[in-house]
Every structure is written in structure tokens, then in C-alpha cells.
Design a protein around this motif. Structure first.
Motif, mmCIF file in Angstrom:
data_model
loop_
_atom_site.group_PDB
_atom_site.id
_atom_site.type_symbol
_atom_site.label_atom_id
_atom_site.label_comp_id
_atom_site.label_asym_id
_atom_site.label_seq_id
_atom_site.Cartn_x
_atom_site.Cartn_y
_atom_site.Cartn_z
ATOM 1 N N ARG A 107 0.847 -1.212 0.000
ATOM 2 C CA ARG A 107 0.000 0.000 0.000
ATOM 3 C C ARG A 107 0.877 1.255 0.000
ATOM 4 O O ARG A 107 0.594 2.220 -0.691
ATOM 5 N N ASP A 110 2.166 1.798 -3.460
ATOM 6 C CA ASP A 110 1.103 2.425 -4.263
ATOM 7 C C ASP A 110 1.078 3.922 -4.025
ATOM 8 O O ASP A 110 1.029 4.734 -4.949
ATOM 9 N N LEU A 111 1.104 4.272 -2.731
ATOM 10 C CA LEU A 111 0.968 5.668 -2.340
ATOM 11 C C LEU A 111 2.160 6.480 -2.823
ATOM 12 O O LEU A 111 2.020 7.591 -3.334
ATOM 13 N N LEU A 113 3.950 6.098 -5.316
ATOM 14 C CA LEU A 113 3.908 6.350 -6.754
ATOM 15 C C LEU A 113 2.966 7.493 -7.082
ATOM 16 O O LEU A 113 3.145 8.230 -8.039
ATOM 17 N N ALA A 114 1.906 7.630 -6.227
ATOM 18 C CA ALA A 114 0.877 8.620 -6.522
ATOM 19 C C ALA A 114 1.328 10.033 -6.180
ATOM 20 O O ALA A 114 0.844 10.993 -6.750
ATOM 21 N N ILE A 115 2.242 10.159 -5.201
ATOM 22 C CA ILE A 115 2.716 11.487 -4.825
ATOM 23 C C ILE A 115 4.138 11.627 -5.318
ATOM 24 O O ILE A 115 5.036 10.988 -4.802
ATOM 25 N N PRO A 116 4.358 12.435 -6.361
ATOM 26 C CA PRO A 116 5.720 12.588 -6.876
ATOM 27 C C PRO A 116 6.666 12.975 -5.743
ATOM 28 O O PRO A 116 6.325 13.839 -4.935
ATOM 29 N N PRO A 117 7.822 12.332 -5.644
ATOM 30 C CA PRO A 117 8.733 12.594 -4.531
ATOM 31 C C PRO A 117 9.047 14.073 -4.365
ATOM 32 O O PRO A 117 9.010 14.596 -3.258
ATOM 33 N N LEU A 118 9.293 14.733 -5.513
ATOM 34 C CA LEU A 118 9.656 16.136 -5.425
ATOM 35 C C LEU A 118 8.528 16.948 -4.786
ATOM 36 O O LEU A 118 8.778 17.854 -3.990
ATOM 37 N N LEU A 120 6.410 15.854 -2.609
ATOM 38 C CA LEU A 120 6.409 15.541 -1.185
ATOM 39 C C LEU A 120 7.499 16.339 -0.465
ATOM 40 O O LEU A 120 7.269 16.911 0.604
ATOM 41 N N VAL A 142 11.502 8.405 1.300
ATOM 42 C CA VAL A 142 10.795 7.927 0.115
ATOM 43 C C VAL A 142 11.605 6.866 -0.621
ATOM 44 O O VAL A 142 11.065 5.889 -1.129
ATOM 45 N N PRO A 146 11.512 1.715 -3.259
ATOM 46 C CA PRO A 146 11.856 0.897 -4.424
ATOM 47 C C PRO A 146 12.700 -0.329 -4.061
ATOM 48 O O PRO A 146 12.497 -1.408 -4.614
ATOM 49 N N ARG A 149 10.420 -2.912 -2.533
ATOM 50 C CA ARG A 149 9.575 -3.573 -3.536
ATOM 51 C C ARG A 149 10.389 -4.582 -4.340
ATOM 52 O O ARG A 149 9.978 -5.718 -4.553
ATOM 53 N N TYR A 200 18.604 9.806 -9.500
ATOM 54 C CA TYR A 200 17.394 10.506 -9.046
ATOM 55 C C TYR A 200 17.711 11.410 -7.861
ATOM 56 O O TYR A 200 17.282 12.561 -7.797
ATOM 57 N N ASP A 259 23.435 1.097 -15.480
ATOM 58 C CA ASP A 259 23.125 0.358 -16.703
ATOM 59 C C ASP A 259 24.176 -0.725 -16.954
ATOM 60 O O ASP A 259 23.847 -1.862 -17.301
#
Lengths: 274, 272, 310
Positions: A107, A110-111, A113-118, A120, A142, A146, A149, A200, A259
């Protein structure tokens, strides 16, 4: 060279080493970074004693940049370390034990992803005093998600493998299985993520400092320097262009290394599977 | 008997590092119109690459050389794909459910190839598709044409894949042995259908298989391959009953089975 | 029908996300305990601060305040912006169309660049063309958006005097912010699309399309592209917040009258209600965008329409 055959990785490490060298030099020359010299304000690049020019107050742009690089490296290293440790620990537990931790973690993912880190970070700046420590903690708050996950996903797969079952049947404790068996299995993927995420973090840190919500003088973030140069853009382009280029090179190095590591690991994995 | 397709000096190479490694040695064979030729061998024998090279359907990093004749026309093996695929030669892949575009209804799957190549108008293609589906034993063609691949059973998907391959009435049809995911009796049914249709249409079929029992039941002639070479060839009955090459003998010996399934449906030896 | 259930379950998920964003926005304001300290700063006496805290209700226990806040937030009531004496929500919503316009233009621009690049690099995969395009994309992806923005201003406003440096007066004002956002976005889109296309191109049905006479180019631009578009759009929608977070800074650089500028202004002036409203509105926008992506996926892919859940 051990990285032969991995040009991206080679190139990334090369850039990073060069930037670290400039940053270290700044550490040595730190006191001079803030030295004003009004007689030599707006000296263009290639001026004697100021290879990258000076700003409105005659401060040396190269000194500033090396200062900024050092800050950027510190912040991204700290964030990556904190979030990797926390994220891997939570991810391992969520993947191995499942249940409430797992549901809660997903959860949160999910959350996040919905609030862009910047967004926040900027929002949080409304109540927090900007400083390097708050910035590091804020970004880490934040960035561990990742890892969690990713590690959760790998753990879910790994725990089904024979060797984990064998260890369990052999009477290994949970801690031993988590630390001794699963941690090594997830650490390679986490390493790739570390590097990619550093890119990032660099952008977030400089972006926040650019807005005046991140790191403030006496410490000079690259973002802060660029913001300073913005008002004199029409007379001294170099105050904006060079710090930005340094920032871009740092991000590029992080992405190239990430990469390259990904290629490296994938290739190894393939060899094992055959 | 007319020759549907023939290969001369056909060889296949696979990219290895900076060079190319030959995996199929230069070989020659014919497929006659209306006959089924079985190409047998264990996995890695080169049977799939050989038949794919015949129509030019090779994956990246694989190349063929030699020449291929389809009907009257002869092509360089490197350029054969653009000229013949979807016109004079088509392929039925091993796994029917994954070989259909999941986003396309059966109708589009059947019609798009021939209309794309300008072989038929949309109307002709639709008409032809219905006729083929009827021939393949679908009672309600209009309903089937509206279905998506995930709504088809394995056997239905296999027959749709065959219909798609037969749309341009090709001279040569390359058929990978139907996947073992299909029920044994469905596989037999499908191969019987292919045999009937091939004879009706005068299409030559190359059936790639590691299942000698299957080949014995459906193929007119057989090629036995190992390590990129054709070791033995001939009329199926001769090869299976009087194998000359020790490899064929060994292959046959290992295929002897114990269960009471009728001979045609034997799962036979494991190759892959 | 499965479709309604699918969308329904995603809607429920979205509701959770919006709820979470409300909690987060509440926590932000209460991170340091008492927002009245922040608003008043050190200029006020302790008595005055206590009075403000009482007025704003900050002297009550935390759970009670959270309950009140959520009840208000669900009605769209985040309180007043103390700067403009408008409701906080209307401050944000007034700026929203401008941000939506900017993001739409940037996405369209980035897609127009990314789609051909991704297709070409898939068609020429493993060759020098593919490698050089990947390197270029990696380089472009490393450029900070606000730096690109300033470079654009330097060239097109300061030196060439072609485009307005700030504000939103005419359509030409849109050009530089769009480019500054689209450029760093493009490599991310290429990576997503290239990955999705490569997944599809490796599938059996692509081989069987080749067997039916389609050229690689035709397959990649039609059937494979359509197949890849489903995961691509889903992933894009999922990451849209992360990818477009830079909008805030780019808006500030160009003084673009959007949510980002409103947010920056609110933060600089400690206008907490506006910040909270912005967080919730953006999260809601994210949920809606993802819902659109789900609708797209289920329109294109029949398997999603008939699947029971997820």
C-alpha cells in the motif's frame, strides 16, 4: 582492466572518478569557495586564475562547483546507503514472512507512486528547516520503497527455490536464512538499483536546493549555485552552464554505472542458467 | 509427381561471437506436392533450422546459404523469405495458443496476411477463411471468426493456426510437431487434417518431429537428421522397418515403448 | 461483465491512494507538532501563538484533528489560503488547467520523439544504430530539467530574443516549458516502450506473423506496437508522477501559472492549506490518469475485459 567488455560501466566509473577528483580538490580548497573578490566580478571563463570564470561577487565558479560536487556525492551516498539498508531489510521481511508487513508495504508503494517525490519534499519543506540532514532523511523516507519492492519480489521467487527449503529442513533459523541465504541473493539487484537511484537523488537534491528548499549556504549545492546564476543569466552564462554540466555529468555517471551493472549481472545470470 | 519445394546446398550458420558457426551442413532434399515429409531427429539435430531455412524464417543471428526452389522459381536462401513467406510457403508453429496474436480476432488473423500481401481482396479472404474453417471442421464459422485466441481451446487454436497458414494455398507448408500440451488424440486429429488438406490442395508438407511413431503414421517419406546432417532418407515404411544407419537404429530402439496407447499416439522418446 | 468489476476494483484501489494522500498531507502539516508555530514564526508572542493555535484548532488531540481534517478533505474543504482569502482548493484548481495543458503538451512532444526512436532501436537491435541511440538517450536523460530550462532561456530569450522567458501570454510561452519537460522525459519513455516492444517481439505470434508474410518493420509498427502499448501505457501511467515531478521546478523557472508555481508560492509563504490541497489534488489526478490507462488497456486487450479480477 577488469571491466573490459563493459564500455558503459568503464565510462561511468571514469566520469565518476573525474568528478570525485574535482570534488576532493574542492574539499582541500574549501575555504576559498566563498571568497569574494569584487574587483574580479563576472570574469569570463579562461580568465587568469579563474578557469571557469567568476560570478557577480567575484567568487570562483570552479571552486563552487567542486564544493557542490562534494555535497552532491555526500547526499546521494548517504541517501542510497540509508534507503538500501532499510529497504532491503523491510523487503526481505515482507517477502519472506508476508502477512501484514507485506500488505502494508505494498500500500505504501502504491501511495509513493501517486505522490511525486519532489512534490512531497517541497510540501514537507513548508514545516521543516532546510539543512543537509533533513534533506537526507526526507529523501531517504521515500527512496527506501523501491528497494523494498524489488527485494520483496526477488525474495518471493528465491524462497521457493530448493536451497532455501533445504536450509529450512536443515534446521537453519529464520535469521540465518534471511541473512545467510536470501541477502546475498538480493544484493546484486539492489546494487544496480543503488546506482540508478543515485541519479534521481542527485536531481532531487539539486532541484530542491535550486528552489531554496534544500541545502543552503554556507554549503553550496550545485542547484543553489545555478539558482544564484539565474538572476545574472544575461551577463554571465557560465555561472549557470558549468554547474549544470557538472550535475549532468554526475547523473550520467550514476546512470551509466547502473546500466553497466545491469548488463554485467544479466550476462552472469545467463551463464549460470545455461 | 511434381516437386513442391527443393533445397540445394542448403546450410545454416549461427553467429558466435564475431564469427559464424555452421550448424547445418550443406544438404539437399525435395518435398513433393501433396506429400508429407517427416524430418526427424533429437533436439539440436538441426531439423527445425533446416526446415526454417527452406522458407527463410530464421531468427536473428542465424543465416542460411544455398538455394531453394519453390514451384518454378529458384531463390538464394538468404533472400527467400521476402519472396515466398505468406505466399508460396507458410509455417505452423509448435504451440498454437501462443502463435496467435492475442489482440486479434480469428477473422483478422486469417485475413490480414493475404490482404496485406495483396493476394486477395478482403471479401475474397473472408469467404476463403469461412471455407477453410468449414473444411477444418468448425460447424459455426461466423462464431469462431469473432473469437479471440484466449477464447479458443488448444485444439481449436491449432486448427485456426493451420487455417491461417493455408489461407494463401501455399506450395509448401512447414509444420512443427504440435506441442505435447495438446491431448494425444487432438494431435493425431490435427495431423490427419493437415494430411487430407495437403493432398487436396497439392501442398507439400515438411513435418518436423522427434516422434517416430507419429512420423510412421503420417509421413510418406522421412529424413533422419543428426548433428546438422541427413543420415538416412527414404520411404517411411522402409526406414522404420529396415533402418540402415546405426543412428536410426538406435533412435528406433529407444522409441520402443511399453504402454497400451495405440501406436500412432505414442509419446515416444523424449528429445527435448 | 468483467470490465465493470475490473474498473471497480481499480477505483477502490484509487480511493485508498487518495485517502493515503490525505493522511500524508495531514502528517506533513503536523510534522513539527504545531503549524501555528510555522505560520507565526518567531514574530509572535507565546500568547498570540496559542491564540492562533486555538483558532485553527491545533490545541486539540491529534486523532481528533485528523478525523476533522479527513472529513473536510473528502468534501474538498482544506480551509482557507491565508494569503488570498480564497479556499485552498480553489487556489489549486484555478492553476490546474495550466499544469494539465503543460503536461499534455510535454507528454505529446516526448511521445512524438520516443515512439520512432524506440521502434528504430528495436528494429535495429544489437547494431550500432541501437547502441548510439541508447547512448544519446542516456545522455539526454541525465540533463536536469531546470538546467535545460535555463539554457533555453539563455539561447531563445536572452540571445535570440525569440520567445518570452516567463509567464503565459501566448501560445509561444508554452514552447520552452514544454521542451524543458519533454526532453528529460523522452529517454524514460524510450526505455519503457523499447522494453515492452522487445518483450512482444520475442513472442511466438510475431514469428507466425513473419511466416504469413509481414515484414519486421510492419510487425513492429502495427501488431507488436499495439500489443506493447498495453504494458507501456500502464507503466507510463504508474510512473507519471515520478516522471513529471520536475514540472514543479520548470513551472517556477518560467513563472508558469500552474499548480507547481502555486505550490512553490505557498511553501515560500508557509500557506499550509494550499500545500495540503495541492498534494491531494495531484494524487487524485494520478489516480484518474491510471484509471484512464486501465480503461485503455481493457479496450485494447480482450483478456483484461474477460478476466475476473486484477
Amino acid at each position: 582492466m577488469p571491466l573490459r567488455g563493459y564500455p558503459t560501466l568503464q565510462f561511468g566509473v571514469l566520469i565518476l572518478l573525474a568528478m570525485v577528483a574535482v570534488g576532493l580538490w574542492g574539499l582541500v580548497a574549501l575555504p576559498s569557495a566563498d571568497r569574494q573578490d569584487l574587483a574580479h566580478s563576472f570574469a569570463p571563463p579562461m580568465s587568469p586564475g579563474h578557469p571557469l570564470g567568476t560570478d557577480a561577487l567575484g567568487r570562483d565558479v570552479l571552486d563552487w562547483i567542486s564544493d557542490g560536487i562534494w555535497i552532491a556525492i555526500q547526499v546521494s551516498l548517504a541517501v542510497v546507503l540509508i534507503s538500501a539498508v532499510v529497504g532491503i531489510a523491510v523487503g526481505l521481511c515482507a517477502g519472506y514472512f508476508g502477512g501484514v508487513i507485506d500488505a502494508l508495504l505494498m500500500r505504501l508503494v502504491d501511495l509513493s507512486l501517486a505522490i511525486p517525490p519532489l512534490l512531497l519534499f517541497i510540501a514537507a519543506a513548508v514545516v521543516l528547516q532546510p539543512s543537509m540532514l533533513t534533506l537526507i532523511l526526507l529523501i531517504s523516507a521515500v527512496s527506501w520503497l523501491p528497494y523494498a519492492r524489488l527485494v520483496r519480489g526477488v525474495t518471493l521467487v528465491e524462497r521457493q527455490r530448493g536451497y532455501i527449503l533445504a536450509a529450512r529442513l536443515g534446521g537453519a533459523s529464520r535469521v540465518r536464512i534471511l541473512v545467510g541465504h536470501l541477502l546475498p541473493a538480493v544484493s546484486t539487484v539492489a546494487l544496480v538499483l543503488c546506482s540508478l537511484q543515485a541519479g534521481y537523488v542527485l536531481l532531487w537534491e539539486s532541484g530542491l536546493s535550486f528552489l531554496g528548499l534544500g541545502i543552503r549556504p554556507p554549503q553550496h549545492s550545485l542547484g543553489y549555485i545555478i539558482a544564484q546564476g539565474r538572476s545574472t543569466l544575461s551577463v554571465a552564462w557560465w555561472v549557470v552552464v558549468f554547474p549544470g554540466a557538472a550535475l549532468a555529468l554526475l547523473v550520467l555517471a550514476a546512470n551509466l554505472i547502473g546500466d553497466g551493472l545491469r548488463d554485467l549481472i544479466q550476462r552472469d545470470v545467463e551463464v549460470v542458467e545455461r | 509427381m511434381t516437386v513442391a519445394a527443393s533445397a540445394r546446398e542448403l546450410s545454416v550458420e549461427v553467429r558466435k561471437g564475431h564469427g559464424w558457426q555452421r550448424v547445418v551442413e550443406p544438404l539437399a532434399f525435395d518435398v513433393h506436392a501433396g506429400e508429407i515429409v517427416g524430418v526427424v531427429g533429437e533436439s539440436g539435430a538441426g531439423k527445425t533450422l533446416t526446415t526454417r531455412a527452406l522458407v527463410g524464417l530464421l531468427p536473428r543471428g542465424v543465416r542460411a546459404s544455398g538455394s531453394v526452389t519453390l514451384g518454378e522459381r529458384t531463390f538464394d536462401a538468404r533472400a527467400v523469405a521476402r519472396e515466398v513467406l505468406g505466399r508460396d510457403a507458410t509455417v505452423v508453429l509448435q504451440n498454437p495458443t501462443t502463435s496467435l496474436d492475442p489482440l486479434s480476432r480469428v477473422h483478422r488473423t486469417l485475413v490480414e496476411g493475404v490482404t496485406h500481401l495483396g493476394l486477395m481482396t478482403k471479401r475474397e479472404a473472408s469467404h476463403h477463411a469461412r471455407a477453410l474453417l468449414d473444411r477444418l471442421g468448425f460447424p459455426d464459422q461466423d462464431r469462431v471468426l469473432r473469437l479471440y485466441p484466449h477464447e479458443l481451446s488448444g485444439g481449436m487454436a491449432q486448427r485456426v493456426a493451420i487455417a491461417a497458414a493455408l489461407m494463401p494455398s501455399p506450395k509448401l507448408l512447414v509444420v512443427d510437431e504440435p506441442t505435447s500440451a495438446l491431448d494425444a488424440h487432438v494431435r493425431v486429429e490435427v495431423l490427419e487434417l493437415i494430411g487430407d488438406l495437403a493432398r487436396d490442395l497439392g501442398t507439400g508438407v515438411a513435418l518436423v518431429s522427434h516422434d517416430l511413431a507419429l512420423v510412421g503414421r503420417f509421413c510418406d517419406r522421412v529424413l533422419v537428421m543428426n548433428a546438422g546432417r541427413i543420415l538416412e532418407r527414404g520411404v517411411t515404411q522402409d526406414v522404420l522397418e529396415r533402418p540402415q544407419h546405426p543412428y536410426t537404429q538406435a533412435l528406433l530402439a529407444s522409441a520402443v515403448t511399453t504402454d497400451a496407447v495405440p501406436r500412432a499416439a505414442l509419446p515416444a522418446m523424449a528429445g527435448s | 461483465m468483467g470490465f465493470a468489476r475490473f474498473i471497480g476494483s481499480r477505483l477502490l484501489q484509487g480511493l485508498f491512494v487518495v485517502f493515503g494522500a490525505m493522511v500524508v498531507s495531514f502528517l506533513i502539516a503536523n510534522l513539527t507538532g504545531n503549524p501555528s508555530d510555522v505560520i507565526g514564526g518567531s514574530l509572535l508572542s507565546p500568547e498570540q501563538r496559542a491564540q492562533i493555535a486555538h483558532q485553527l484548532g491545533y490545541d486539540r488531540p491529534l486523532p481528533e484533528r485528523l478525523g476533522d481534517y479527513l472529513a473536510g478533505a473528502f468534501r474538498g474543504d482544506f480551509g482557507m489560503s491565508y494569503q488570498t482569502s480564497e479556499t485552498a482548493l480553489s487556489v489549486v484548481l484555478r492553476a490546474l488547467p495550466n499544469t494539465a495543458l503543460l503536461i499534455t503538451c510535454a507528454l505529446a512532444c516526448a511521445l512524438a520523439l520516443a515512439v520512432p526512436v524506440a521502434i528504430l532501436s528495436v528494429l535495429r537491435r544489437g547494431t550500432g544504430v541501437d547502441r548510439s541511440m541508447r547512448s544519446t538517450m542516456m545522455l539526454v536523460g541525465a540533463l536536469p530539467d531546470f538546467w535545460i530550462a535555463l539554457l533555453l532561456v539563455l539561447v531563445f530569450s536572452v540571445n535570440l530574443d525569440l520567445l518570452p522567458a516567463i509567464g503565459f501570454q501566448s501560445a509561444s510561452s508554452l514552447i520552452m516549458p514544454t521542451v524543458a519537460l519533454a526532453l528529460p522525459l523522452t529517454p524514460a519513455l524510450v526505455r519503457l516502450l523499447r522494453g515492452a516492444l522487445l518483450d512482444v517481439v520475442g513472442q511466438d505470434f510475431v514469428t507466425s506473423l513473419r511466416a504469413r508474410g509481414f515484414s519486421d518493420r510492419s510487425i513492429v509498427t502495427h501488431q507488436a506496437f499495439k500489443n506493447a502499448s498495453v504494458p507501456f501505457v500502464t507503466l507510463l501511467a504508474m510512473q507519471v508522477g515520478w516522471l513529471l515531478g520536475g514540472t514543479i521546478i520548470v513551472e517556477v523557472v518560467f513563472a508558469w501559472p500552474g499548480v507547481g508555481s502555486a505550490l512553490n508560492n505557498a511553501v515560500q509563504n508557509r500557506d499550509i492549506a494550499v500545500v495540503q490541497a495541492a498534494v491531494v489534488v495531484i494524487a487524485t489526478g494520478y489516480v484518474l490518469v491510471n484509471l484512464l490507462a486501465d480503461v485503455y488497456a481493457s479496450l485494447i486487450d480482450p483478456r483484461i475485459r474477460t478476466a475476473v479480477t486484477t
